[in-house]
Write an enzyme that holds these catalytic residues in place. Structure first.
Site, mmCIF file in Angstrom:
data_model
loop_
_atom_site.group_PDB
_atom_site.id
_atom_site.type_symbol
_atom_site.label_atom_id
_atom_site.label_comp_id
_atom_site.label_asym_id
_atom_site.label_seq_id
_atom_site.Cartn_x
_atom_site.Cartn_y
_atom_site.Cartn_z
ATOM 1 N N GLU A 43 17.327 51.175 24.730
ATOM 2 C CA GLU A 43 17.332 51.459 26.160
ATOM 3 C C GLU A 43 18.691 52.026 26.562
ATOM 4 O OE1 GLU A 43 16.097 49.127 30.277
ATOM 5 O OE2 GLU A 43 17.086 47.969 28.701
ATOM 6 N N LYS A 114 9.316 52.532 32.936
ATOM 7 C CA LYS A 114 9.411 51.063 32.954
ATOM 8 C C LYS A 114 8.893 50.484 34.279
ATOM 9 C CE LYS A 114 13.035 47.515 32.286
ATOM 10 N NZ LYS A 114 14.509 47.354 32.215
ATOM 11 N N CYS A 157 12.516 46.869 27.299
ATOM 12 C CA CYS A 157 13.386 45.719 27.565
ATOM 13 C C CYS A 157 12.734 44.568 28.332
ATOM 14 C CB CYS A 157 14.656 46.196 28.277
ATOM 15 S SG CYS A 157 16.015 45.001 28.209
#
Length: 271
Positions: A43, A114, A157
């Site tokens: 990330e 995300k 993440c």
């Protein structure tokens, strides 16, 4: 799907785009020389710095990163997961935290913004408000089906704390799931490994988790331990705490064996 080597890259990205891309290229080269056909970057691999600086440079980061990923995939003839990087969102002054999968011709196979944003007061005294600069994605990630590499699902993440996202990928047939991350050092020491193992075990799938490590800027320390976990939850490779790679074999025979021995996906009562 055939057996192949996959690599999870571990970096200490900073606020210098060119320095980060040079580090990423070096580690991609290392992975390729060790035989990796599928390589994942962490990330924020092309920029980790102050939020205001990220927004100020968002267009440049986006274009430089997209060009870099295409060039690397073509040059090394591998499939690359572009960790995550900012993609400007029109009329908002913010960005999506985006990951993309690129094939050896440089073509984009899959893209995911995300959806779970890290707005957390960490007990070490640091406060994170990802939503101050990032627009949450509105679509759950899709699964890309590759005859050579298997069915590949994407995440980023903080997503790893939300098992329903991975069950969604599993429902679409995911066999390999990416979790590129910049996990905080404080939460990572207690939760990173166990969460990755849980996602692997409950979905009987391989997890490839590239990671940030060390001191990225000011008080921002990341946990490291990029790893690859097999469908039984066995850690096949762990990059430790220094920049480098975790590399391991992805084996369809192992996937089939685990799913045969523990057919929990077939035993679900509530869908």
């Amino acid at each position: 799907m055939k057996s192949y080597l996959a690599a999870a890259v571990q970096m200490t990205s900073v606020s210098d785009i060119q320095k980060n891309l040079a580090q990423a290229e070096e580690l991609i080269d290392l992975a390729v020389r060790q035989g990796a056909a599928l390589i994942g970057l962490p990330e924020n691999f092309s920029f980790m710095g102050e939020e205001k600086d990220k927004l100020a440079q968002a267009e440049e980061i986006y274009h430089e990163t997209a060009k870099f990923l295409k060039n690397m995939a073509q040059r090394f003839q591998v499939t690359i997961l572009g960790g995550s990087f900012p993609v400007p969102v029109e009329k908002t002054g913010k960005v999506y935290n985006t990951t993309i999968l690129i094939d050896p011709t440089g073509e984009e196979l899959s893209r995911y913004h995300k959806v779970h944003l890290f707005d957390v007061n960490v007990p070490d005294g640091n406060t994170y408000r990802e939503s101050s600069t990032v627009v949450a994605g509105q679509q759950l990630p899709s699964v890309y089906s590759s005859p050579q590499l298997g069915n590949i699902g994407l995440s980023v993440c903080y997503d790893v704390r939300f098992p329903e996202l991975y069950r969604h990928l599993s429902d679409q047939g995911a066999e390999v799931m990416f979790v590129p991350a910049a996990f905080t050092a404080f939460t990572g020491k207690d939760h990173w490994q166990v969460l990755l193992q849980a996602r692997a075990i409950e979905n009987t799938a391989y997890i490839i988790a590239p990671a940030q490590t060390g001191n990225n800027y000011h008080r921002r320390y990341t946990h490291g331990h990029a790893m690859i976990v097999d469908p039984w939850g066995v850690i096949l490779a762990d990059a430790g705490e220094q920049p480098g790679i975790a590399i391991a074999e992805i084996k369809p025979s192992r996937l089939e064996q685990v799913r045969r021995q523990m057919p929990s996906l077939q035993h679900r009562v509530f869908n």
